[in-house]
Design a protein around this motif. Structure first.
Motif, PDB file in Angstrom:
ATOM      1  N   ARG A  17      40.891 -18.453 -16.738  1.00  0.00           N
ATOM      2  CA  ARG A  17      40.150 -17.408 -17.436  1.00  0.00           C
ATOM      3  C   ARG A  17      40.274 -17.431 -18.875  1.00  0.00           C
ATOM      4  O   ARG A  17      41.311 -17.177 -19.391  1.00  0.00           O
ATOM      5  CB  ARG A  17      40.874 -16.172 -16.952  1.00  0.00           C
ATOM      6  N   LEU A  18      39.059 -17.642 -19.564  1.00  0.00           N
ATOM      7  CA  LEU A  18      38.817 -17.837 -20.803  1.00  0.00           C
ATOM      8  C   LEU A  18      38.570 -16.762 -21.638  1.00  0.00           C
ATOM      9  O   LEU A  18      37.654 -16.022 -21.434  1.00  0.00           O
ATOM     10  CB  LEU A  18      38.023 -19.001 -21.099  1.00  0.00           C
ATOM     11  N   THR A  19      39.327 -16.624 -22.830  1.00  0.00           N
ATOM     12  CA  THR A  19      38.707 -15.452 -23.656  1.00  0.00           C
ATOM     13  C   THR A  19      38.304 -16.118 -25.081  1.00  0.00           C
ATOM     14  O   THR A  19      39.080 -16.675 -25.731  1.00  0.00           O
ATOM     15  CB  THR A  19      40.221 -14.461 -24.005  1.00  0.00           C
ATOM     16  N   PRO A  20      36.981 -16.103 -24.968  1.00  0.00           N
ATOM     17  CA  PRO A  20      36.470 -16.889 -26.392  1.00  0.00           C
ATOM     18  C   PRO A  20      36.717 -15.755 -27.508  1.00  0.00           C
ATOM     19  O   PRO A  20      36.855 -14.486 -27.371  1.00  0.00           O
ATOM     20  CB  PRO A  20      34.919 -17.015 -26.019  1.00  0.00           C
ATOM     21  N   SER A  21      36.488 -16.430 -28.870  1.00  0.00           N
ATOM     22  CA  SER A  21      36.874 -15.535 -30.044  1.00  0.00           C
ATOM     23  C   SER A  21      38.150 -14.822 -30.037  1.00  0.00           C
ATOM     24  O   SER A  21      38.333 -13.905 -30.345  1.00  0.00           O
ATOM     25  CB  SER A  21      35.531 -14.440 -30.261  1.00  0.00           C
ATOM     26  N   GLY A  22      39.112 -15.270 -29.266  1.00  0.00           N
ATOM     27  CA  GLY A  22      40.487 -14.964 -29.195  1.00  0.00           C
ATOM     28  C   GLY A  22      41.507 -14.967 -30.298  1.00  0.00           C
ATOM     29  O   GLY A  22      42.544 -14.753 -30.228  1.00  0.00           O
ATOM     30  N   GLY A  23      41.029 -15.664 -31.578  1.00  0.00           N
ATOM     31  CA  GLY A  23      41.515 -15.498 -32.680  1.00  0.00           C
ATOM     32  C   GLY A  23      42.365 -16.853 -32.966  1.00  0.00           C
ATOM     33  O   GLY A  23      42.801 -16.983 -33.791  1.00  0.00           O
TER      34      GLY A  23
END
Length: 104
Positions: A17-23
């Motif tokens: 489960r990927l969170t892009p623009s995650g810092g």
């Protein structure tokens, strides 16, 4: 520990489960979905546009598991948060590294 990957005869399939623009580029543990499916939670600093986040995820997995990028391919979820990746790796080595990663 139940793991978010399945072992096949010649590869592994990893659920992410990927969170892009995650810092930052990092793993955030394992998530259990409502249906009981397990997902490795990952975040990358790249935005989702143009496949940048997917490429960053493959680079993160490659670095973490010391595999060539060519050993990791996206099977499904190209534009979705939940992805299935095919990984050409020794299952035992992968599992050892994965468990070590989750205990850090």
């Amino acid at each position: 520990m139940t793991l978010p990957f399945s072992v096949f005869e010649d590869h592994l399939r990893l659920s992410v489960r990927l969170t892009p623009s995650g810092g930052r580029d990092a793993f955030d543990g394992v998530e259990v979905a409502a249906d009981g499916t397990l997902w490795l939670k990952a975040r990358v600093s790249q935005p989702p546009e143009g496949g940048k986040a997917n490429k960053a995820l493959i680079a993160l997995l490659s670095k973490t598991f010391r595999l060539p990028k060519s050993a990791i391919t996206l099977m499904s979820g190209e534009t979705a948060r939940k992805k299935i990746l095919r990984i050409e790796a020794d299952p035992e080595d992968f599992e050892i590294t994965f468990k070590r990663l989750m205990n850090d």
